[in-house]
Design a protein around this motif. Sequence first.
Motif, short mmCIF file in Angstrom:
data_model
loop_
_atom_site.label_atom_id
_atom_site.label_comp_id
_atom_site.label_asym_id
_atom_site.label_seq_id
_atom_site.Cartn_x
_atom_site.Cartn_y
_atom_site.Cartn_z
N ALA A 113 35.03 38.98 33.65
CA ALA A 113 35.72 39.06 34.94
C ALA A 113 35.01 38.17 35.96
CB ALA A 113 35.75 40.50 35.43
N LYS A 114 33.69 38.14 35.92
CA LYS A 114 32.94 37.30 36.87
C LYS A 114 33.22 35.82 36.63
CE LYS A 114 29.07 40.50 37.63
NZ LYS A 114 27.63 40.73 37.40
N VAL A 115 33.32 35.43 35.37
CA VAL A 115 33.63 34.03 35.05
C VAL A 115 35.01 33.66 35.61
CG1 VAL A 115 34.15 32.44 33.17
CG2 VAL A 115 32.16 33.93 33.01
N CYS A 138 38.79 45.98 37.72
CA CYS A 138 37.67 46.92 37.53
C CYS A 138 38.14 48.36 37.32
CB CYS A 138 36.73 46.88 38.74
SG CYS A 138 35.77 45.36 38.88
N THR A 139 39.24 48.73 37.98
CA THR A 139 39.70 50.12 37.89
C THR A 139 40.84 50.31 36.90
OG1 THR A 139 41.31 49.81 39.68
CG2 THR A 139 39.08 50.51 40.31
N MET A 140 41.48 49.18 36.49
CA MET A 140 42.69 49.24 35.66
C MET A 140 43.73 50.14 36.30
SD MET A 140 42.26 47.14 33.19
CE MET A 140 43.54 47.56 32.02
N VAL A 191 29.08 36.10 41.60
CA VAL A 191 29.58 34.85 41.01
C VAL A 191 28.50 33.77 40.98
CG1 VAL A 191 31.98 35.25 41.64
CG2 VAL A 191 30.51 34.00 43.20
N PHE A 192 27.45 33.91 41.78
CA PHE A 192 26.43 32.87 41.85
C PHE A 192 25.66 32.76 40.53
CE2 PHE A 192 22.33 31.15 43.69
CZ PHE A 192 22.86 29.89 43.96
N VAL A 207 41.38 42.50 46.06
CA VAL A 207 42.43 43.33 45.44
C VAL A 207 42.52 43.05 43.94
CG1 VAL A 207 44.92 43.72 45.30
CG2 VAL A 207 43.81 43.61 47.54
N MET A 208 42.52 41.76 43.57
CA MET A 208 42.62 41.41 42.14
C MET A 208 41.44 41.96 41.35
SD MET A 208 44.26 37.58 42.01
CE MET A 208 43.15 36.80 43.18
#
Length: 285
Positions: free
Chosen positions: A120-122, A214-216, A266-267, A208-209
Amino acid sequence: SGHDLVSKLELLCKGGFSEVYTGECRSTSTPVVIKHISKKDVEFVKVNCQGNVYDEILEVVLMEQAAGRLCDGSFENPAVIGLMDIFHLKTEVIIVMERLPDTVDGLDYICEEPVPEGQAKVIFKQIVNAALLMHKNGVFHRDLKLNNILLNRNKGTPEVRIIDFGCGDFIENEPFRDFYGTPVYEPPEHIREETYKAEATTVWQIGVMLYIICTMDSFDTLVYMEEDNEVVENVSMECNDFLSQCLALDPMQRPTLEDLLLHPCVFHILKHMYPVLYHISCRTS
């Protein structure tokens, strides 16, 4: 006509003003996305090209400028979907765009299997970077959501493409009062009947995305504003911090897109994927 040059395979999605199909070019068999918009729903803008003024489809101008393909000095933004052709028919306009192989939208992507936080971070590193370049190019998408993010599944690292600039505008027109986009993802300031700005809204929609991934679970701004929002379970502290900053109810408290690129969420991905950029960021931050 466009029908002679491209063949439709299947309906991808249907919105309030358009229908989008997957298809291919008849001559080359190149996979494409084909968007049909009724002429009465198309907004045009005047474009000055080499001294001549043309009426062009606003959505196309926004898409091309967001990608850095229109004006000298713009920033190249490969994460924006590529334009291939436009056909003006009697009752509709057809926009033909690139289609990456084995690609689904973000909602389908997360429904197929849970997305690990690292992946998700990527994905969000790419989304934040693409949004920053769009804004540097003067374009406000206004409807960033998982349905408008395409991800290909045939690589170890999912590759992002941003689509559908039909709700967009130029940043120079801010502050905005009327909202065009998905109502449940609108920023709280619009619900409070205040004006809203491009960057704070884009940061909100990025939050929001990530929240949905994260919560599905679904998201509704009005519900979020009324809840006592607690820490999201099963994700790291830095991911929770990223979410709480993006989803600050006060737009003045939200970070800038450049701030988000330097956030640890993200860093660290930036350091892993783009070591040269990481060292440049270290020197300039």
